[in-house]
Design a protein around this motif. Structure first.
Motif, PDB file in Angstrom:
ATOM      1  N   LYS B 186       0.842  -1.121   0.254  1.00  0.00           N
ATOM      2  CA  LYS B 186      -0.078  -0.006  -0.084  1.00  0.00           C
ATOM      3  C   LYS B 186       0.951   1.134   0.009  1.00  0.00           C
ATOM      4  CE  LYS B 186      -4.090  -2.203   2.347  1.00  0.00           C
ATOM      5  NZ  LYS B 186      -3.347  -3.623   2.675  1.00  0.00           N
ATOM      6  N   ILE B 187       2.179   1.215   0.520  1.00  0.00           N
ATOM      7  CA  ILE B 187       2.944   2.232   0.515  1.00  0.00           C
ATOM      8  C   ILE B 187       4.316   1.886   0.165  1.00  0.00           C
ATOM      9  CG2 ILE B 187       3.258   2.107   3.024  1.00  0.00           C
ATOM     10  CD1 ILE B 187       3.316   5.234   3.215  1.00  0.00           C
ATOM     11  N   LEU B 188       5.025   2.711  -0.348  1.00  0.00           N
ATOM     12  CA  LEU B 188       6.543   2.512  -0.875  1.00  0.00           C
ATOM     13  C   LEU B 188       7.415   3.237  -0.082  1.00  0.00           C
ATOM     14  CD1 LEU B 188       7.901   0.645  -3.107  1.00  0.00           C
ATOM     15  CD2 LEU B 188       7.835   2.650  -4.579  1.00  0.00           C
ATOM     16  N   LEU B 189       8.257   2.794   0.725  1.00  0.00           N
ATOM     17  CA  LEU B 189       9.128   3.449   1.539  1.00  0.00           C
ATOM     18  C   LEU B 189      10.513   3.542   0.919  1.00  0.00           C
ATOM     19  CD1 LEU B 189       8.114   2.354   5.024  1.00  0.00           C
ATOM     20  CD2 LEU B 189       7.460   4.331   3.799  1.00  0.00           C
ATOM     21  N   ALA B 190      11.065   4.840   0.622  1.00  0.00           N
ATOM     22  CA  ALA B 190      12.479   4.855  -0.251  1.00  0.00           C
ATOM     23  C   ALA B 190      13.303   5.630   0.359  1.00  0.00           C
ATOM     24  CB  ALA B 190      12.234   5.254  -1.778  1.00  0.00           C
ATOM     25  N   ASP B 191      14.441   4.894   0.720  1.00  0.00           N
ATOM     26  CA  ASP B 191      15.652   5.809   1.655  1.00  0.00           C
ATOM     27  C   ASP B 191      16.723   6.202   0.545  1.00  0.00           C
ATOM     28  OD1 ASP B 191      17.197   6.681   3.344  1.00  0.00           O
ATOM     29  OD2 ASP B 191      17.408   4.923   4.574  1.00  0.00           O
ATOM     30  N   GLU B 192      16.498   7.347   0.217  1.00  0.00           N
ATOM     31  CA  GLU B 192      17.757   7.845  -0.768  1.00  0.00           C
ATOM     32  C   GLU B 192      17.766   6.955  -1.986  1.00  0.00           C
ATOM     33  OE1 GLU B 192      19.459  10.640  -0.223  1.00  0.00           O
ATOM     34  OE2 GLU B 192      19.850  11.148   1.811  1.00  0.00           O
TER      35      GLU B 192
END
Lengths: 551, 244
Positions: B186-192
């Motif tokens: 449901k959500i994409l978490l992108a770290d740099e």
């Protein structure tokens, strides 16, 4: 579902797991080879020790068992018994047919007075005679110069009857008694003279015989005058046990009974005299045997036979005691023992030695677990980031734990199976390997080893010139090892690890002990998993945030 | 950037809150010293939103992302993090694993692909984590097809059987995005996500993220780069452990 994929991929795409598999395989193979050889050795000791004594042995001291033929008849009537044979056992001196005249060499020997026919039925006596015509099967395996292939050396009939062809009594010596019987590497014997040349004069059956001296002992343990008798040496025998073959002499039962005063003789009164003023004959003292060996019927255990023989003796003794015509009564004290009980002092130490070896080599399991632990610790250390990734995408702690346990399981299974295969190759070919090590190295091998040593030195120098420490160190070690091997190959004339004169058996036992192999495989797998479990638990505890921190 | 099915029209429905952090605190212990990283961070992320979290190095932006993604736990006296109305603090270990596996997808700066697996296997990995052996046996061809389609849409159809070591940085990040999307989070978490890439390659990755967002994916992206953050719909900044 990811655990098997990762475990398999970790196993097949890296070198470290193969080192772990190799370590487990070597540990497992080591245990299996050592215990298999020890078990085979024990089996050989047991089967050889059983030689000539059948399944159950009845013994009495030098006074002997009277009416032993009645007792044998009683035993042979048992459904548990197939055959029985009487023996008179004693010690004596044997003046050998070599030496210096009257000072001919004298050996202390254990003398068995036997009945060859019945002893053959009980303990395959004929098969133990050495100088006989070999079977076609055996003949194919003998060296072309084996004396047994020469009819001149084949003394079947004399050996089987313990009589010369002209009817004189003969004896058969244990093959190791004669100082001139030289054992070859293949386990066969040659009759070597003092000049180390084959000389039929030192072939015992060709000699003028040997003088046997026995001393009769009365029931009250007093010695009568010694009895000497010359016997022709009609054959030699090989039981397979050094102690027997180096000490025992087989002689006709009747002759030994006569010499020991155990033959049938008139029984005289101690108080009454006959018309001639001699002690009055009141009956007959029966012939005696000190030992009766019994063979069990097919499918009957030695223990069952022992119980039946015990009962048979009770019946026999009761019948003798009830018979007024028999003036000598059955002895109360006899010993009935199975062959294993009889050989306890021979088998026991070997059994203990095997268990000791098994225990000592079981420490290898710990080595196995330690190796897997160390290797897995390194793998987990290196795979910390992967573990973090897996945790980040939802893998549970149990899942991560299972990856590494499964990895350990795979290494344990693969290593153990490779170990069994390796052990099987070594054990089944152990005699070939031993022969290869025992023989002087072939020239091609010496040249190859030397060439490899030179090449390794060149590679080490190359590493030095290229300033590569790893290359230099690895090739230096290889150079040292290959130079040492080359020197040993050139200087040494083979290694005799299994010396038949020490272990007696000419061939190293070469059958794999599958029970040990199975338990070792299970142990290898368990200890691999145990070794993997600690790093696996550490992996499961890895904090994904820490492991993914990229600074 | 190849033409892919991720390039759809921009989604413009009103945002309902999908993920929220309220007065979140996080302190790390370094030796004997407590280092407060987040002191009072509050943030709401609406359904279908693309939010960029800006901040200097060590400001706590990655920590906030980890907390939002259930990779780490906030302090005991911290405020709650809610996902679709559920408080992450109430999650059992199993629910937490499922949250990371199914509800969120992570994209890391250094891709974090497993080197022993092929591109296709890396992309399928989160799905494999959530599958039992039976489900894998019955649905493996469907899963393989899904991963192949996803990788194709990321422009990697020719790389399916390659190992990560054989790929460029941009290609690796595309694999990481495909992996993050495989379970339909449901959500994409992108770290740099572009932090390790050159501007041109990073631009391609941002295009891919934009295409994903255009399909309705909620996106939270941590970056220190204003230009990268400019691609997001909304930007928030972390300073001294607080979201401004």
């Amino acid at each position: 579902m990811y655990a098997p994929l990762l475990a398999n991929r970790y196993l097949t795409s890296r070198i470290i797991p193969f080192i772990a598999v190799a370590a487990v395989a070597l540990c497992v193979a080591l245990v299996i080879v050592v215990v298999s050889v020890m078990t085979g050795f024990l089996d050989m000791v047991r089967s050889s020790g059983k030689t000539l004594i059948g399944d159950v042995v009845v013994t009495r001291d030098i006074s002997g068992i009277p009416y032993y033929l009645d007792f044998i008849a009683e035993i042979e009537a048992l459904p548990e018994a197939e055959a029985a044979s009487a023996i008179v056992e004693t010690y004596g001196l044997l003046q050998m047919p070599y030496g210096n005249g009257d000072a001919n060499r004298v050996e202390t020997v254990q003398v068995w007075g036997i009945d060859p026919v019945s002893l053959d039925r009980v303990a395959s006596f004929y098969d133990k005679l050495y100088w006989v015509k070999p079977s076609e099967e055996l003949a194919k395996t003998l060296a072309p110069d084996d004396p047994r292939l020469d009819p001149e050396y084949q003394r079947d009939e004399e050996g089987r009857t313990l009589r010369t062809s002209d009817g004189r009594p003969g004896i058969a010596l244990g093959i190791e008694i004669s100082a001139f019987n030289e054992r070859s590497r293949d386990g066969s014997y040659r009759c070597e003279g003092p000049s180390n040349m084959q000389d039929p004069g030192y072939f015992m059956p060709n000699t003028r015989g040997a003088v046997l001296t026995l001393v009769p002992v009365s029931e009250s343990a007093s010695l009568a005058g010694e009895k000497k008798r010359r016997f022709a040496i009609v054959n030699e025998f090989q039981s397979g046990v050094y102690q027997i073959d180096a000490q025992r002499v087989l002689a006709p039962l009747a002759d030994v009974q006569e010499m020991l005063l155990l033959n049938a003789a008139p029984l005289t009164s101690r108080t009454e005299l006959d018309a001639n003023g001699r002690p009055k004959v009141i009956g007959e003292s029966p012939a005696r045997a000190t030992t009766i060996v019994v063979k069990a019927s097919d499918g009957v255990s030695a223990l069952a036979l022992k119980i039946a023989v015990d009962a048979a003796y009770a019946r026999f003794a009761a019948r003798i005691d009830a018979d007024d015509t028999k003036l000598v009564k059955a002895p109360e004290m006899i010993t009935v023992a199975t062959w294993e009980e009889r050989l306890a002092d021979l088998i026991g130490p070997v059994e203990k030695e095997r268990e000791l070896m098994r225990t000592l080599f079981s420490i290898v399991y710990l080595v196995c677990a330690g190796l897997v632990l160390a290797i897995f610790w390194a793998i987990v250390q290196e795979k910390t980031r992967d573990i973090g990734i897996l945790r980040a995408i939802g893998a549970s702690r149990t899942g991560v734990l299972w990856i590494f346990l499964r990895y350990g399981l795979l290494i344990g299974v693969a290593g153990s199976l490779v170990g069994v295969l390796l052990a099987w190759c070594v054990v089944t070919r152990i005699n070939d390997i031993h022969d290869f090590l025992g023989a002087p190295a072939a020239m091609w091998l010496k040249v190859t080893a030397s060439g490899a040593a030179i090449a390794a030195i060149a590679m080490a120098l190359r590493g030095l010139l290229r300033n590569s420490a790893l290359e230099t160190v690895l090739w230096t070690f290889a150079s040292i090892a290959l130079v040492l091997i080359s020197v040993v190959l050139f200087l040494h004339h083979g290694f005799m690890v299994w010396d038949p004169s020490v272990y007696y058996f000419s061939r190293i036992p070469n059958s794999l002990d599958w029970v040990t192999a199975s338990t070792t495989v299970i142990g290898g797998v368990i200890f691999s998993v145990v070794g993997a479990s600690i790093p696996a638990a550490r992996a499961a505890d890895t904090d994904p945030v820490k492991s993914l921190r990229y600074e | 950037m190849p033409h892919t099915n991720l390039h759809a029209t921009l989604h413009t429905k009103p945002h309902t809150t999908l993920l929220s952090a309220t007065h979140v605190k996080k302190t790390y212990r370094l030796g004997r010293v407590d280092v407060p990283v987040l002191t009072d961070a509050s943030l709401e992320i609406g359904q279908g939103e693309w939010v960029a979290i800006l901040g200097s190095s060590g400001s706590g932006k990655s920590t906030l992302l980890h907390l939002l993604g259930g990779l780490d736990r906030a302090d005991k006296d911290s405020g709650p993090i809610h996902f679709g109305g559920e408080d992450l603090r109430s999650f059992s270990a199993g629910r937490e694993n499922r949250y990371r596996n199914r509800d969120v997808g992570f994209v890391f700066q250094f891709y974090h692909l497993l080197p022993e697996l092929t591109v296709l296997e890396n992309a399928m990995l989160p799905a494999l984590v959530g599958l039992s052996r039976m489900k894998w046996l019955s649905g493996r061809s469907e899963l393989r097809q899904r991963a192949t389609d996803l990788l194709e849409s990321c422009g990697l159809s020719h790389r399916l059987k390659h190992r990560p070591a054989e790929l460029s940085g941009g290609e690796r990040q595309r694999v990481a995005i495909a992996r993050a999307l495989i379970n339909g989070p449901k959500i994409l978490l992108a770290d740099e996500p572009t932090g390790n890439l050159d501007i041109r390659t990073g631009g391609g990755i941002l295009d891919l993220l934009a295409a994903t967002h255009a399909q309705g994916m909620t996106l939270v992206m941590v970056t220190h780069d204003e230009a990268v953050a400019a691609r997001a719909q909304r930007r928030v900044r972390i300073t001294d452990g607080r979201v401004e």
